[in-house]
Write an enzyme that holds these catalytic residues in place. Sequence first.
Site: not given
Ligand code: BES
Ligand code: ZN
Ligand code: ZN
Length: 512
Positions: A272, A277, A284, A295, A354, A356, A358
Amino acid sequence: MITINVTNKSLWDNTVEGYICFLTEDFQATSDRLCIDEIAKDCYPDLETILKKHQFSGKHGQSFVLTARRGSSLVQFLFIGLGKLDQPVNRELELLRRSFGDAVLLMKKLKIKQAASILPPVTRYNCSPAELIKHLTIAGIMASYDFLTFKTKERENRWSGSLCISVPPHELEACERMVKKGSIIGEAINRAREWGDLPANIMTPSALSHEAQKIAEFYGLKCTVFGREKAIELGMGGFLAVDAGSEQDGKFVILEYRGAPPDSPTIALAGKGVMFDTGGISLKPANFMEGMKYDMSGAAAVIATMSLIAQLKPCINVVGLTPLVENMPSGKASRQDDIIVCMNGKTVEIKNTDAEGRLILADTLCYAEKFYAPAIIIDIATLTGACLHALGYFYTALMTKDQKLQETLWAIGDRTGDRVWPLPLDDDFMPANESRFADVSNSEKGGYKAGSITAGCFLSNFVSKARWAHLDIAGTADSVPGNNSYIGKGATGAGIRLLTEFIMKYAECNRS
Ligand code: BES
Ligand code: ZN
Ligand code: ZN
């Protein structure tokens, strides 16, 4: 930066400014006596009493410095505690890496340019001197990493030093080979950490794609880079949906290593690469956005691993695929409720922009299977915040239905210190990704929790034939708390040791 080398000279035949002594608790090991007796003979007859007077007993994490005259110059003795050596063997090896890192940090603090040490008690770690040297070289080089690119004063006085380890004469050649290998690995890890620590205004998708191209040219890999146009042609709706909101052009980078005939199995690595992000339209909050330059750590790990594979030359074919994008809100960005079509024809309802990672990985997995038919795919991603709640900072989450892959990756992680822990990739979680309007939704329905697992289940929709494992490095990629000397602050290079060792091992078994 530190350079590690080995010699068959004894410790005292090395004329250096610093002598590093790794001592076990209560100084019981043979190597302890060797160090203590030599120093006692030449400089400090009461050394053992002096150490005890200063409350240095050799506990893990302890260190102590003495200065003495040796001939016409002053030398320093750096005593580093190894502890009792009563933990399970791989835990001890990890503690030793940290002690070795402590030694490097102490060299740096004291501005020692050249130091020497003897090998810690090898038998305890269940390996040859050469293998131990490899682990230590990697840890030492990692410990010496410092991101000073934008520290205008400090970067001018950047410390560099060398450490020479005395090894048994009949092991010298094997140790020299392993020092070389370890240095290549340590330096590639530090390069990936630098990419991670660089902010997103500099480390853009094109910037990282250029790094990949430079690596390919230098080490002789095939490199393909394409952007939006080609992605449209290929129907990569996931990649395009995330890329849509950014002023930066997304890049899809493929690095290919050929170490075996075309009809032999290929391993694919997918990383990834979200350079930043923001969350996109599902923006966020500010405090959750901080650190989102990391990220892209999965992509950095894949590119670094490919550079290592190119140098270590295993007899296997490996392809590294990294989608590089920036997840931004704008008038062109994807919205919640949008429906897109991924490369394998599956439709996805975007319930949260968010989620993204996946989306871009979905197309990457499809691309890998369509064009390389790999025997194994391993993807690596800072995929879910939930991963931090499940496993914290010290273990990468491993999700796979393949028992053998799970065991192998776990064991390699435990040995290399690049640790993973399994989470179940169970079909019971599959309904969490059901969508009312499309084949799947990118964000789990309420009631299922387990956000890391449901994300893994989402990805499983895009792998059809390969044996596949998913690594969530959201907790391990950066800013690991505690005082792990060789991991330090900022980007960690999580996954690189794991992936590299996995490929090297797999190639070995395939050959015999
Ligand atoms: N990049 C983030 C995940 C992340 C969070 C990595 C904190 C490192 C530290 C990812 O893209 C994300 O935002 N995931 C969301 C998914 C949700 C919206 C289903 C999450 O984990 O909140
Ligand atoms: Zn995200
Ligand atoms: Zn992310």
